[in-house]
Design a protein around this motif. Structure first.
Motif, PDB file in Angstrom:
ATOM      1  N   ASN A  81     -57.550  34.555 121.263  1.00  0.00           N
ATOM      2  CA  ASN A  81     -57.830  33.878 122.527  1.00  0.00           C
ATOM      3  C   ASN A  81     -56.986  32.625 122.699  1.00  0.00           C
ATOM      4  O   ASN A  81     -56.461  32.355 123.790  1.00  0.00           O
ATOM      5  N   GLY A 171     -59.482  39.580 121.430  1.00  0.00           N
ATOM      6  CA  GLY A 171     -59.447  38.181 121.863  1.00  0.00           C
ATOM      7  C   GLY A 171     -58.225  37.878 122.710  1.00  0.00           C
ATOM      8  O   GLY A 171     -58.286  37.083 123.658  1.00  0.00           O
ATOM      9  N   TRP A 174     -58.941  39.321 126.111  1.00  0.00           N
ATOM     10  CA  TRP A 174     -59.935  38.463 126.746  1.00  0.00           C
ATOM     11  C   TRP A 174     -59.271  37.192 127.283  1.00  0.00           C
ATOM     12  O   TRP A 174     -59.480  36.802 128.433  1.00  0.00           O
ATOM     13  N   TYR A 184     -63.547  36.360 134.859  1.00  0.00           N
ATOM     14  CA  TYR A 184     -63.519  37.418 133.842  1.00  0.00           C
ATOM     15  C   TYR A 184     -64.303  37.022 132.598  1.00  0.00           C
ATOM     16  O   TYR A 184     -64.789  37.891 131.867  1.00  0.00           O
ATOM     17  N   MET A 185     -64.420  35.732 132.339  1.00  0.00           N
ATOM     18  CA  MET A 185     -65.155  35.285 131.162  1.00  0.00           C
ATOM     19  C   MET A 185     -66.612  35.752 131.228  1.00  0.00           C
ATOM     20  O   MET A 185     -67.149  36.294 130.261  1.00  0.00           O
ATOM     21  N   LEU A 188     -66.893  39.654 131.059  1.00  0.00           N
ATOM     22  CA  LEU A 188     -66.710  40.177 129.712  1.00  0.00           C
ATOM     23  C   LEU A 188     -67.929  39.905 128.843  1.00  0.00           C
ATOM     24  O   LEU A 188     -68.311  40.741 128.022  1.00  0.00           O
TER      25      LEU A 188
END
Length: 244
Positions: A81, A171, A174, A184-185, A188
């Motif tokens: 991430n 990650g 994401w 999107y956070m 997800l």
């Protein structure tokens, strides 16, 4: 007099890989820290059993590196991430680059770090075997070794590497999606929570983790998922060519 130097994609990617490995050196330090923390929490064992034989008490303690694996998995998710955050993305503008070379260099860096993390996490089991007698009143320690079954040990090590790579790839996907739009956070997070709660999600999880004839098959599934995550991230990042 002017000269025009054309660099190939491979040269650009390799230059970025060397730069990013130096820039992300702190993440390897954090990996060692979480592994040490996991080892410290694993010293007392995960379960135990006591018995008595001929007026002699015996206590059996099972010690595993599961805590280390959990901590390293969280680290891998964070690693995948953090590479996609704005601060790390801005470092790419030090190079003549594009979306393809940037993604390829990121993927190679994640692969290198996943291999290192997977091997060291696998070996943490043997570190526990050495450390436990110094912190516990243990008379005898028994565990399998690489020499006993080298093929199985190599497969298990590869499985650890592929698991960490799959998580870091997830990650990375994401982070790419969240960089495109913050919404999107939450989507997800809802997806992750809903996945084990639905019949379809349970079937998917069972197919990935349960329906395996061998560790090799599970290994292949993890690698395939990592490839899928990386490809999706590359496709989604095509719209992030412009600095913002």
């Amino acid at each position: 007099m002017m000269f025009l130097c054309n660099s190939t994609l491979g040269e650009v990617v390799w230059t970025q890989v060397k730069f990013k490995m130096n820039a992300y050196l702190g993440t390897l330090v954090s990996l060692i820290v979480v592994q040490i923390l996991g080892l410290m929490l694993s010293i007392n064992g995960t379960s135990s059993m006591s018995t008595n034989f001929n007026n002699t008490d015996f206590q059996f303690v099972w010690i595993t590196a599961d805590t280390v694996i959990i901590f390293v998995s969280i680290w891998a998710l964070f690693l995948g991430n953090v590479i996609t955050t704005k601060g790390y993305r801005n470092t790419n503008f030090s190079f003549v680059t594009n979306g393809i070379s940037n993604n390829l260099s990121n993927i190679i860096v994640l692969i290198i770090m996943s291999v290192f993390a997977g091997i060291t996490t696998f070996l943490s089991h043997y570190i526990l075997r050495i450390v436990v007698p110094f912190f516990n009143d243990v008379g005898y320690v028994r565990s399998g070794s690489i020499i006993d079954d080298p093929l199985s040990s190599i497969t298990s090590m590869g499985l650890m590497v592929s698991l960490i790579l799959m998580i870091s790839a997830g990650g990375y996907l994401w982070g790419t999606l969240v960089y495109i739009h913050r919404a999107y956070m939450f989507l997800l997070i809802v997806l992750i929570i809903a996945l084990p709660a639905t019949k379809t999600g349970q079937m998917i999880l069972r197919f990935i983790f349960a329906d395996n004839m061998s560790l090799f098959v599970l290994n292949v599934k993890f690698v395939c998922l990592a490839i899928i995550f990386f490809v999706l991230a590359m496709l989604c990042s095509n719209r992030l060519e412009v600095r913002r």
